[in-house]
Motif scaffolding. Structure first.
Motif, PDB file in Angstrom:
ATOM      1  N   GLY A 241       9.671  38.003 -43.890  1.00 13.50           N
ATOM      2  CA  GLY A 241      10.564  38.340 -44.990  1.00 13.50           C
ATOM      3  C   GLY A 241       9.849  38.708 -46.266  1.00 13.50           C
ATOM      4  N   ARG A 242       8.677  38.139 -46.483  1.00 11.89           N
ATOM      5  CA  ARG A 242       7.968  38.456 -47.722  1.00 11.89           C
ATOM      6  C   ARG A 242       7.107  39.717 -47.588  1.00 11.89           C
ATOM      7  NH1 ARG A 242       3.633  33.381 -47.803  1.00 11.89           N
ATOM      8  NH2 ARG A 242       1.913  34.434 -46.706  1.00 11.89           N
ATOM      9  N   GLY A 243       7.144  40.328 -46.414  1.00 12.03           N
ATOM     10  CA  GLY A 243       6.490  41.616 -46.240  1.00 12.03           C
ATOM     11  C   GLY A 243       5.094  41.583 -45.683  1.00 12.03           C
ATOM     12  N   ASP A 244       4.671  40.463 -45.109  1.00 15.22           N
ATOM     13  CA  ASP A 244       3.345  40.420 -44.482  1.00 15.22           C
ATOM     14  C   ASP A 244       3.248  41.480 -43.387  1.00 15.22           C
ATOM     15  OD1 ASP A 244       2.964  38.247 -46.109  1.00 15.22           O
ATOM     16  OD2 ASP A 244       2.251  36.918 -44.521  1.00 15.22           O
ATOM     17  N   SER A 245       2.059  41.999 -43.174  1.00 12.37           N
ATOM     18  CA  SER A 245       1.847  42.967 -42.105  1.00 12.37           C
ATOM     19  C   SER A 245       2.024  42.313 -40.741  1.00 12.37           C
ATOM     20  CB  SER A 245       0.435  43.558 -42.202  1.00 12.37           C
ATOM     21  OG  SER A 245      -0.537  42.566 -41.892  1.00 12.37           O
ATOM     22  N   VAL A 246       2.241  43.135 -39.736  1.00 10.80           N
ATOM     23  CA  VAL A 246       2.344  42.614 -38.373  1.00 10.80           C
ATOM     24  C   VAL A 246       1.092  41.840 -38.015  1.00 10.80           C
ATOM     25  CG1 VAL A 246       2.491  43.254 -35.926  1.00 10.80           C
ATOM     26  CG2 VAL A 246       3.965  44.391 -37.617  1.00 10.80           C
ATOM     27  N   GLU A 247      -0.058  42.382 -38.375  1.00 10.01           N
ATOM     28  CA  GLU A 247      -1.326  41.718 -38.059  1.00 10.01           C
ATOM     29  C   GLU A 247      -1.409  40.353 -38.734  1.00 10.01           C
ATOM     30  OE1 GLU A 247      -0.978  44.816 -39.166  1.00 10.01           O
ATOM     31  OE2 GLU A 247      -1.526  45.939 -37.352  1.00 10.01           O
ATOM     32  N   ASP A 248      -0.986  40.257 -39.989  1.00 10.26           N
ATOM     33  CA  ASP A 248      -1.042  38.984 -40.696  1.00 10.26           C
ATOM     34  C   ASP A 248      -0.057  37.971 -40.108  1.00 10.26           C
ATOM     35  OD1 ASP A 248      -3.048  39.837 -42.347  1.00 10.26           O
ATOM     36  OD2 ASP A 248      -1.738  40.291 -44.056  1.00 10.26           O
ATOM     37  N   VAL A 249       1.130  38.446 -39.737  1.00  8.89           N
ATOM     38  CA  VAL A 249       2.110  37.552 -39.106  1.00  8.89           C
ATOM     39  C   VAL A 249       1.557  36.990 -37.804  1.00  8.89           C
ATOM     40  CG1 VAL A 249       4.371  37.426 -37.986  1.00  8.89           C
ATOM     41  CG2 VAL A 249       4.129  38.627 -40.179  1.00  8.89           C
ATOM     42  N   LEU A 250       0.996  37.862 -36.989  1.00  6.77           N
ATOM     43  CA  LEU A 250       0.472  37.423 -35.697  1.00  6.77           C
ATOM     44  C   LEU A 250      -0.751  36.523 -35.860  1.00  6.77           C
ATOM     45  CD1 LEU A 250       0.925  40.670 -33.572  1.00  6.77           C
ATOM     46  CD2 LEU A 250       2.350  38.608 -33.568  1.00  6.77           C
ATOM     47  N   SER A 251      -1.541  36.761 -36.900  1.00  8.91           N
ATOM     48  CA  SER A 251      -2.676  35.884 -37.178  1.00  8.91           C
ATOM     49  C   SER A 251      -2.189  34.481 -37.531  1.00  8.91           C
ATOM     50  CB  SER A 251      -3.519  36.459 -38.316  1.00  8.91           C
ATOM     51  OG  SER A 251      -4.586  35.593 -38.643  1.00  8.91           O
ATOM     52  N   TYR A 252      -1.137  34.403 -38.329  1.00  6.56           N
ATOM     53  CA  TYR A 252      -0.554  33.109 -38.672  1.00  6.56           C
ATOM     54  C   TYR A 252       0.007  32.427 -37.426  1.00  6.56           C
ATOM     55  CZ  TYR A 252       2.778  29.792 -40.717  1.00  6.56           C
ATOM     56  OH  TYR A 252       3.505  28.676 -41.032  1.00  6.56           O
ATOM     57  N   VAL A 253       0.692  33.190 -36.599  1.00  6.31           N
ATOM     58  CA  VAL A 253       1.225  32.637 -35.346  1.00  6.31           C
ATOM     59  C   VAL A 253       0.090  32.092 -34.485  1.00  6.31           C
ATOM     60  CG1 VAL A 253       2.392  33.210 -33.179  1.00  6.31           C
ATOM     61  CG2 VAL A 253       3.304  34.058 -35.349  1.00  6.31           C
ATOM     62  N   ARG A 254      -1.004  32.835 -34.409  1.00  8.33           N
ATOM     63  CA  ARG A 254      -2.159  32.386 -33.624  1.00  8.33           C
ATOM     64  C   ARG A 254      -2.686  31.049 -34.138  1.00  8.33           C
ATOM     65  NH1 ARG A 254      -4.549  32.321 -28.965  1.00  8.33           N
ATOM     66  NH2 ARG A 254      -4.377  34.583 -28.726  1.00  8.33           N
ATOM     67  N   SER A 255      -2.720  30.865 -35.454  1.00  7.06           N
ATOM     68  CA  SER A 255      -3.212  29.599 -36.009  1.00  7.06           C
ATOM     69  C   SER A 255      -2.299  28.442 -35.616  1.00  7.06           C
ATOM     70  CB  SER A 255      -3.337  29.699 -37.533  1.00  7.06           C
ATOM     71  OG  SER A 255      -2.067  29.700 -38.177  1.00  7.06           O
ATOM     72  N   LEU A 256      -0.993  28.676 -35.606  1.00  6.26           N
ATOM     73  CA  LEU A 256      -0.053  27.656 -35.197  1.00  6.26           C
ATOM     74  C   LEU A 256      -0.189  27.328 -33.708  1.00  6.26           C
ATOM     75  CD1 LEU A 256       3.048  29.082 -37.071  1.00  6.26           C
ATOM     76  CD2 LEU A 256       1.821  26.992 -37.711  1.00  6.26           C
ATOM     77  N   ALA A 257      -0.315  28.393 -32.898  1.00  8.41           N
ATOM     78  CA  ALA A 257      -0.481  28.201 -31.463  1.00  8.41           C
ATOM     79  C   ALA A 257      -1.750  27.419 -31.160  1.00  8.41           C
ATOM     80  CB  ALA A 257      -0.505  29.557 -30.755  1.00  8.41           C
ATOM     81  N   ASP A 258      -2.826  27.752 -31.858  1.00 10.21           N
ATOM     82  CA  ASP A 258      -4.091  27.026 -31.663  1.00 10.21           C
ATOM     83  C   ASP A 258      -3.907  25.545 -32.021  1.00 10.21           C
ATOM     84  OD1 ASP A 258      -5.354  29.331 -30.849  1.00 10.21           O
ATOM     85  OD2 ASP A 258      -6.384  29.685 -32.747  1.00 10.21           O
ATOM     86  N   GLY A 259      -3.151  25.288 -33.074  1.00 11.14           N
ATOM     87  CA  GLY A 259      -2.879  23.908 -33.446  1.00 11.14           C
ATOM     88  C   GLY A 259      -2.153  23.161 -32.355  1.00 11.14           C
ATOM     89  N   ALA A 260      -1.065  23.765 -31.839  1.00  9.60           N
ATOM     90  CA  ALA A 260      -0.294  23.113 -30.778  1.00  9.60           C
ATOM     91  C   ALA A 260      -1.126  22.925 -29.517  1.00  9.60           C
ATOM     92  CB  ALA A 260       0.947  23.945 -30.473  1.00  9.60           C
ATOM     93  N   HIS A 261      -1.913  23.918 -29.189  1.00 11.36           N
ATOM     94  CA  HIS A 261      -2.706  23.847 -27.955  1.00 11.36           C
ATOM     95  C   HIS A 261      -3.874  22.858 -28.059  1.00 11.36           C
ATOM     96  CE1 HIS A 261      -1.173  28.134 -26.898  1.00 11.36           C
ATOM     97  NE2 HIS A 261      -0.364  27.205 -26.438  1.00 11.36           N
ATOM     98  N   SER A 262      -4.214  22.462 -29.290  1.00 10.06           N
ATOM     99  CA  SER A 262      -5.294  21.494 -29.461  1.00 10.06           C
ATOM    100  C   SER A 262      -4.819  20.050 -29.350  1.00 10.06           C
ATOM    101  CB  SER A 262      -5.971  21.696 -30.821  1.00 10.06           C
ATOM    102  OG  SER A 262      -5.124  21.307 -31.891  1.00 10.06           O
ATOM    103  N   ALA A 263      -3.502  19.863 -29.221  1.00 11.23           N
ATOM    104  CA  ALA A 263      -2.956  18.495 -29.167  1.00 11.23           C
ATOM    105  C   ALA A 263      -3.377  17.779 -27.903  1.00 11.23           C
ATOM    106  CB  ALA A 263      -1.433  18.555 -29.253  1.00 11.23           C
TER     107      ALA A 263
END
Length: 263
Positions: A241-263
């Motif tokens: 919604g704030r206008g981040d690029s697709v690449e930036d959105v997916l990079s953020y998603v990757r950081s979250l996924a890495d967090g969950a997968h490290s549990a």
């Protein structure tokens, strides 16, 4: 075996927790939303929740409400939402897709027609937040008959008397809402979530995935550690919604996924 069951079996064999990402179909526009959805699996997303835009999203907070408004103003429809799933399926026949939304657009389309189109498009599950178990004949049971999982939400206020009713026809996984209220409110607490997940697991063998109030990789890790995985929605939608690029959105998603997968 459904894609959802296959994905959770694979994760269990690998000793990993699930990361589920929610985005709104058509937000900020159809082309960009489709690009984001197609990029989610390579960003580490195990299950995609795709929101169906609706004019009266009573369970959603401002972030997702605004996403739905943007999508609707851009001409997004239920048909176009299914087209987004079809676009993903051109390259990916493994990542489960769950449509999340409200009953009105489905009812308006007709349940039989909607389910036939959903199966053809490659939809694996439904979360319909305004259909309680007492209305299972409306959509839940017809969906199950078409091998589409019907995923229920349990909340902190789902007591021991109510929980068996909620779980009765649930399939795929159970979505535990960690915070009372609307989406995007507050922050999830692993200490409070852990006993609730244990209570739900007493009544079902299904995976329990926790959502609401998860905004950082650390929070994703901590919540996934006490459940079978976690869901992030509003925090991702906020970036879109704030206008981040697709690449930036997916990079953020990757950081979250890495967090969950490290549990």
């Amino acid at each position: 075996m459904s894609r959802i069951a296959a994905r959770f079996r694979k994760l269990e064999a690998e000793g990993r927790k699930a990361f589920v990402a929610y985005v709104m179909a058509g937000d900020p526009d159809a082309a960009t939303a489709t690009e984001i959805v197609r990029g989610l699996p390579s960003a580490g997303v195990d299950v995609i929740e795709l929101g169906i835009p609706f004019t009266d999203p009573m369970a959603d907070g401002p972030t997702i409400q605004l996403a739905g408004q943007r999508a609707l103003e851009g001409g997004m429809t239920l048909s176009a939402t299914l087209d987004t799933v079809r676009a993903l399926r051109r390259d990916d026949d493994e990542t489960p897709v769950v449509l999340m939304g409200y009953y009105n657009p489905i009812y308006s389309r007709g349940v039989d027609r909607f389910l036939a189109e959903a199966v053809e498009a490659g939809v694996d599950g439904l979360i319909v937040v305004d259909l309680p178990p007492e209305e299972d004949e409306e959509l839940c049971l017809p969906a199950l008959a078409k091998d589409i999982d019907f995923i229920r939400l349990a909340t902190p206020t789902t007591d021991r008397a109510r929980l068996p009713v909620v779980l009765r026809n649930t399939s795929g996984f159970v979505y535990y809402v960690s915070i009372t209220g609307i989406t995007g409110a507050g922050e999830a607490s692993a200490a409070k979530v852990a006993p609730e997940v244990a209570r739900i697991k007493e009544g079902t063998a299904l995976p329990v995935i926790v959502g609401f109030g998860i905004k950082t990789p650390e929070a994703a890790r901590d919540i996934a550690a006490v459940a079978d995985g976690c869901v992030v929605g509003s925090a991702i939608v906020d970036r879109i919604g704030r206008g981040d690029s697709v690449e930036d959105v997916l990079s953020y998603v990757r950081s979250l996924a890495d967090g969950a997968h490290s549990a």
